[in-house]
Design an enzyme around this catalytic site. Structure first.
Site, mmCIF file in Angstrom:
data_model
loop_
_atom_site.group_PDB
_atom_site.id
_atom_site.type_symbol
_atom_site.label_atom_id
_atom_site.label_comp_id
_atom_site.label_asym_id
_atom_site.label_seq_id
_atom_site.Cartn_x
_atom_site.Cartn_y
_atom_site.Cartn_z
ATOM 1 N N LYS A 202 43.794 39.478 53.079
ATOM 2 C CA LYS A 202 44.735 38.793 52.191
ATOM 3 C C LYS A 202 44.740 37.285 52.450
ATOM 4 O O LYS A 202 44.671 36.461 51.540
ATOM 5 C CB LYS A 202 46.145 39.365 52.403
ATOM 6 C CG LYS A 202 47.267 38.517 51.898
ATOM 7 C CD LYS A 202 47.293 38.462 50.391
ATOM 8 C CE LYS A 202 48.167 37.340 49.899
ATOM 9 N NZ LYS A 202 48.286 37.328 48.458
ATOM 10 N N CYS A 256 51.759 30.438 48.221
ATOM 11 C CA CYS A 256 50.631 31.232 48.729
ATOM 12 C C CYS A 256 49.554 30.341 49.332
ATOM 13 O O CYS A 256 49.388 30.287 50.544
ATOM 14 C CB CYS A 256 50.082 32.079 47.605
ATOM 15 S SG CYS A 256 51.388 32.996 46.778
HETATM 16 N N1 SAJ Z 1 44.843 24.825 41.913
HETATM 17 C C1 SAJ Z 1 44.033 23.710 41.885
HETATM 18 N N2 SAJ Z 1 42.753 23.854 41.443
HETATM 19 C C2 SAJ Z 1 42.265 25.057 41.026
HETATM 20 C C3 SAJ Z 1 43.085 26.184 41.063
HETATM 21 C C4 SAJ Z 1 44.386 26.048 41.528
HETATM 22 O O1 SAJ Z 1 44.435 22.611 42.261
HETATM 23 O O2 SAJ Z 1 41.081 25.091 40.634
HETATM 24 C C5 SAJ Z 1 46.220 24.704 42.427
HETATM 25 C C6 SAJ Z 1 47.288 25.093 41.428
HETATM 26 O O3 SAJ Z 1 47.589 24.033 40.562
HETATM 27 C C7 SAJ Z 1 48.430 25.457 42.338
HETATM 28 C C8 SAJ Z 1 47.719 26.065 43.536
HETATM 29 O O4 SAJ Z 1 46.379 25.635 43.468
HETATM 30 O O5 SAJ Z 1 49.140 24.316 42.772
HETATM 31 C C9 SAJ Z 1 47.777 27.565 43.600
HETATM 32 O O6 SAJ Z 1 47.619 28.137 42.325
HETATM 33 P P1 SAJ Z 1 46.705 29.412 42.027
HETATM 34 O O7 SAJ Z 1 46.742 29.659 40.574
HETATM 35 O O8 SAJ Z 1 45.387 29.248 42.644
HETATM 36 O O9 SAJ Z 1 47.365 30.593 42.842
HETATM 37 P P2 SAJ Z 1 48.841 31.157 43.120
HETATM 38 O O10 SAJ Z 1 49.358 30.495 44.353
HETATM 39 O O11 SAJ Z 1 49.687 31.120 41.920
HETATM 40 O O12 SAJ Z 1 48.456 32.679 43.430
HETATM 41 C C10 SAJ Z 1 47.520 32.949 44.479
HETATM 42 C C11 SAJ Z 1 46.467 33.926 43.944
HETATM 43 N N3 SAJ Z 1 45.376 34.035 44.910
HETATM 44 C C12 SAJ Z 1 44.082 33.936 44.550
HETATM 45 O O13 SAJ Z 1 43.729 33.710 43.410
HETATM 46 C C13 SAJ Z 1 43.079 34.123 45.640
HETATM 47 C C14 SAJ Z 1 47.111 35.283 43.695
HETATM 48 O O14 SAJ Z 1 46.126 36.243 43.333
HETATM 49 C C15 SAJ Z 1 47.860 35.757 44.962
HETATM 50 O O15 SAJ Z 1 48.505 37.000 44.750
HETATM 51 C C16 SAJ Z 1 48.918 34.732 45.287
HETATM 52 O O16 SAJ Z 1 48.245 33.501 45.573
HETATM 53 C C17 SAJ Z 1 49.719 35.189 46.488
HETATM 54 O O17 SAJ Z 1 50.872 35.625 46.278
HETATM 55 O O18 SAJ Z 1 49.214 35.180 47.598
#
Ligand code: SAJ
Length: 424
Positions: A202, A256
């Site tokens: 995870k 996360c």
């Molecule tokens: N972000 C970027 N660039 C990207 C992708 C995301 O800057 O290319 C930023 C987003 O703007 C945000 C942060 O990263 O600030 C996180 O966003 P996210 O959409 O990547 O993820 P979360 O935090 O909403 O959800 C993640 C997910 N994990 C993965 O995709 C590996 C989700 O599947 C998990 O269940 C969740 O964390 C969790 O609860 O752990």
């Protein structure tokens, strides 16, 4: 089955609703009385696509109820927050209190599942001992497992059903029993393993994403220095069949990605060098964004901040880099007006404005979240009401058609550097 879900937040509430929807009798437990009362009226206290309708349905059918105290059940699911302390170590207080809260209701044969994200070894070294201290033989009388949630906010109801589920037991029989619980509504694969492997898997999923985003953010900084279009580079590099660079942005937020890597660093600080550096790079992005804004707007100028949430189309401001950017800009004496159609006033400590108020006499629209509402903006209003029609889009989500409005994103930040503009 009777299922008791402890913690009715972004994960616990949708999970409770899904179990109820598949026919189980579910009791949702939370210390937040407001959330409990709302839920018993069929209403929800968070925003998630489709959740309101689902909760209304299962509460009306009597399958989902809420309370501030647990009851006897066949399975207990713990989905409480695991925040970090200021020194970035894990705060397991909620996991402890949630586990303790179910102790009086445990019966032989119960399955206890921790869904909260936890540092490696937490099930073995922290949760099991709490249950053992009550006199239970964990793994034989009480089956204990870690089944990390992996759903993406905004797609939770879909991903709860479709994603592969990892079920890590304290022993094999615990993993098997916990897997049976999820088998009732999960359509994805359910893979059993040890609790420790599940904990680490995870954490590595989110760490992989955090490190990848750090690489994109580092590229954005290098590109700004060298006169390169960072987004075009990513687009082209990703044409390679084995490359998947993520997107740069104002920083990494949410509960996360911005937190989980620290759970690994805490347990192996000397080894987790790349993971630690990725955190530092992503944490440096708010400062980088502010440095760019300073090149666009004079001190005391008005900036319209668009979006406070940690990503688009959600209402969650936890660990949002936008909050840090607002603080940094305030420290530098900019006048700010903040517009976020997904955030309510009680969630944040600064006043929120409407679109019209925000852009009026502003010298820059600073986009920090990719909400759908921002994808196409009223360009006539922008042109007529802003002091200088300029948009700095850190999420590459706004489509500006008019050439009368200056548009910056990670494509062209280098244009702000005089020496580089003359070179290109
Ligand atoms: N972000 C970027 N660039 C990207 C992708 C995301 O800057 O290319 C930023 C987003 O703007 C945000 C942060 O990263 O600030 C996180 O966003 P996210 O959409 O990547 O993820 P979360 O935090 O909403 O959800 C993640 C997910 N994990 C993965 O995709 C590996 C989700 O599947 C998990 O269940 C969740 O964390 C969790 O609860 O752990």
């Amino acid at each position: 089955m009777k299922i008791c879900v402890v913690g009715l937040g972004y994960i616990g509430l949708p999970t409770a609703a899904m179990f109820a929807n598949s026919g189980h009798d579910v009791l949702g437990v939370d210390i937040n009385e407001k959330a409990v009362n709302l839920l018993n009226q069929g209403k929800i206290h968070i925003e998630e696509v489709g959740l309101e309708e689902l909760v209304k349905k299962v509460v009306e059918s009597g399958k989902l109820k809420a309370s501030t105290t647990p009851e006897e059940a066949d399975a207990f699911i713990i989905a409480v927050p695991t925040p970090i302390y200021p020194d970035h170590t894990a705060n397991l207080d909620y996991v402890k209190s949630a586990t303790e809260s179910i102790l009086p209701f445990l019966k032989k044969g119960n399955v206890v599942i921790v869904e909260s994200t936890i540092p490696p070894r937490t099930i073995d070294d922290f949760v099991a001992p709490i249950i053992q201290a009550e006199g239970w033989n964990v793994g034989e009388e009480i089956f204990l497992a870690h089944c990390p949630e992996r759903v993406l906010p905004g797609r939770i109801l879909i991903e709860l059903v479709e994603n592969t589920r990892i079920v890590g037991g304290i022993n094999e029989i615990s993993a098997k029993k916990a897997a049976q619980v999820y088998g009732t509504f999960v359509k994805g694969d359910i893979i059993t393993t040890s609790a420790l492997t599940a904990e680490m898997a995870k954490l590595m999923e989110n760490t992989y994403r955090d490190v990848n985003i750090a690489l994109a953010n580092e590229l954005a900084k290098i590109s700004e220095k060298l006169g390169i279009n960072a987004l075009e580079v990513i687009q082209l590099a990703n044409k390679h069949p084995r490359v998947n660079l993520h997107q740069p942005g104002p920083g990494v937020g949410g509960h996360c990605l911005a937190v989980d890597p620290y759970f690994i660093i805490e347990k192996a600080p000397e080894e987790a060098i790349l993971i630690n550096n990725a955190r530092k790079i992503n944490n440096s992005m708010p400062e980088f964004v502010v440095q760019q804004v300073e090149k666009m707007v004079e001190k005391n100028g008005k900036i319209a901040v668009f979006g406070l949430t940690y990503k688009g189309n959600i209402d969650d401001v936890r660990e949002s880099p936008a909050l840090e950017i607002v603080n940094l800009l305030q420290e530098k004496n900019y006048q700010l007006s903040i517009y976020d159609p997904h955030v309510s006033q009680e969630q944040v400590p600064f006043p929120l404005s409407t679109f019209d108020e925000a852009i009026n006499q502003a010298e820059c629209i600073l986009v920090l979240a990719d909400h759908n509402e921002f994808k196409s903006l009223d360009e006539v209003k922008i042109y007529l009401n802003m002091k200088k029609p300029l948009v700095f889009d850190t999420k590459n989500c706004v489509k500006i058609n008019s050439t009368a409005i200056k548009y910056y994103n990670f494509d062209n930040l280098y244009e702000l550097n005089q020496n580089i503009t003359t070179l290109v």
